[in-house]
Design a protein around this motif. Sequence first.
Motif, short mmCIF file in Angstrom:
data_model
loop_
_atom_site.label_atom_id
_atom_site.label_comp_id
_atom_site.label_asym_id
_atom_site.label_seq_id
_atom_site.Cartn_x
_atom_site.Cartn_y
_atom_site.Cartn_z
N ILE A 1 -8.62 -6.97 7.36
CA ILE A 1 -9.19 -6.09 8.38
C ILE A 1 -8.43 -6.25 9.69
N ARG A 2 -8.08 -7.47 10.05
CA ARG A 2 -7.44 -7.72 11.35
C ARG A 2 -6.03 -7.15 11.43
N VAL A 3 -5.35 -7.06 10.30
CA VAL A 3 -3.99 -6.50 10.30
C VAL A 3 -4.01 -5.03 9.90
N ASN A 4 -5.21 -4.49 9.65
CA ASN A 4 -5.41 -3.10 9.26
C ASN A 4 -4.60 -2.72 8.02
N ILE A 5 -4.59 -3.63 7.06
CA ILE A 5 -3.99 -3.34 5.75
C ILE A 5 -5.06 -3.69 4.72
N THR A 6 -5.87 -2.71 4.36
CA THR A 6 -6.99 -2.96 3.46
C THR A 6 -6.79 -2.33 2.07
N GLU A 7 -5.64 -1.72 1.85
CA GLU A 7 -5.25 -1.30 0.50
C GLU A 7 -3.74 -1.46 0.38
N HIS A 8 -3.18 -1.18 -0.80
CA HIS A 8 -1.75 -1.38 -0.97
C HIS A 8 -0.99 -0.32 -0.17
N ILE A 9 0.14 -0.73 0.40
CA ILE A 9 0.93 0.16 1.25
C ILE A 9 1.63 1.20 0.37
N HIS A 10 1.29 2.45 0.58
CA HIS A 10 1.89 3.53 -0.22
C HIS A 10 1.88 4.85 0.54
N GLY A 11 1.52 4.84 1.80
CA GLY A 11 1.41 6.08 2.57
C GLY A 11 -0.03 6.55 2.55
N ASN A 12 -0.55 6.91 3.71
CA ASN A 12 -1.94 7.35 3.78
C ASN A 12 -2.11 8.71 3.11
N GLN A 13 -2.99 8.76 2.13
CA GLN A 13 -3.21 9.98 1.36
C GLN A 13 -4.50 10.66 1.82
N PRO A 14 -4.47 12.00 1.98
CA PRO A 14 -5.71 12.70 2.36
C PRO A 14 -6.72 12.66 1.22
N ALA A 15 -7.99 12.67 1.56
CA ALA A 15 -9.04 12.64 0.54
C ALA A 15 -9.03 13.92 -0.28
N GLY A 16 -9.08 13.75 -1.59
CA GLY A 16 -9.09 14.91 -2.48
C GLY A 16 -10.50 15.47 -2.64
N PRO A 17 -10.62 16.64 -3.23
CA PRO A 17 -11.93 17.28 -3.38
C PRO A 17 -12.88 16.54 -4.32
N ASN A 18 -12.33 15.61 -5.13
CA ASN A 18 -13.17 14.85 -6.05
C ASN A 18 -13.64 13.53 -5.46
#
Length: 484
Positions: free
Chosen positions: A102-119
């Motif tokens: 949380i403190r380094v703001n890396i809470t998932e694997h680094i792969h580029g921020n993806q927009p939320a899909g409709p599902n």
Amino acid sequence: MVTSVNIYKRILWFCLGLICIWSCKNDNNKTNDSKQNVNTNIIMIVADDLGWYDLSCYGNDFIETPNLDRLAKEGIRFTDAYAAAPLCSPSRASLITGLHPIRVNITEHIHGNQPAGPNQKLKTPPITQQLNLEHKTIAEALKTKNYNTGFIGKWHLGGGKFTPDNRGFDLNIAGAWNGLPKSFFYPFFNKGEKPELQNSSKEGDYLTDVLTTKAIEYLEKKKDSSFFLSLNYYSPHVPIEAKADLVEKYRNKRGNDTSEVTMPNIHYAAMVETIDQNVGRILNKLKELNLEENTLVLFTSDNGGLSVMEVPAFAKHTPPTDNGMLREGKGHVYEGGIREPLIIRWPKTIQPGQENNVPVIAQDFFNTFMEITNSKERTQDGQSLLPLFKNDSVLKRGLLWHLPHYSPQHGKPSTAYREGDWKLIHFYEDDDYELYNLKEDLSEENNLVESQIEIFQTLKISMNKMLINMNAKLPEPNPNYIEK
């Protein structure tokens, strides 16, 4: 009457005395320099996607890991050790900084921020795409204590100015933005990429072996100095590829089962044994160089074993493993995704044959190494494990895992919190909670949230307090969600 001869004799003896004093002082300086070189050496070995149940010393009766078993017998084996996250980048960020993801703001694997899909019911928060420079690494801290520092293998915390050689490491071999190799066989990555590996390798070479050879070369060069070596295998992450002789060994052991439905997969088992063989090479080299007694060797993994089918590009031989009695695996905040093997050997301090069930976490390594090396650096997110090495206790505390994302392994946005034997999980999609007593229910099958109201409320308050204190980002409703 003092003759001139006597005066000359006195001057001569005086000069000889000065020379003697200077010589002794110089010898003392040499001794002090020598003492600087007997500081504790540290080797941190991290596997990739290796599960808690994948080693023989953790109960696996199929995969053979004699060297890691020996390491456990010669040191301390933790039964309740955890990764900082169920995915690689956040976990590795914590391993190298001692900070919560949380403190380094890396809470998932680094792969580029993806927009939320409709599902997806929730819109998940963006993360930083590298480990930012303001976060001090173990290597940067140890450089102030005159340590030589080497990094070999997987980094996955950013490229360019964010690579290990820009983060306090004197040596960087193969550490870059990559999360996985193209193949575990030469040339490993695209031709021309990582020449420090490709130029000294040949057709048929296996990546885990090559990384270990580089580590051994480092040990030979730095044997007379204090060093910190971070050795990070890309294995047994996908692609699931192993050396033919070991695959055949496990095929025969299983009885020529070619269906690949029995876990662990024979190719995966061969990958894990190759890791074990290479850990053995490191241990043998330490003994050969007479570094065994004063070198702390730590072995762990970055998240739980992969227990689902991977994306189509890497679906061969997947799922590769299960996590025994633990629920789920990589990408989930259940025990299968976060509980890790952790073995530490340090003959100078740790009595052999120890087993410890105190809950510990990857953030603890930073403070542990700082205390061992007499550095004043500390982080607020971890504890030193040194008291546990000496059979003392540590402060009781709560452990928090925050995954406000959808993982590729079908994990849903969630937060988990453990305190004592109790573990609470909050799933954000439907605001659901699950409560488990891990001492009685390691498999997390019996949800006690309705029968243990007081414990549930206490843990919920503590969990939310930690999230607030660290300014955690939470998922939000997805305005583009289409309910099926």
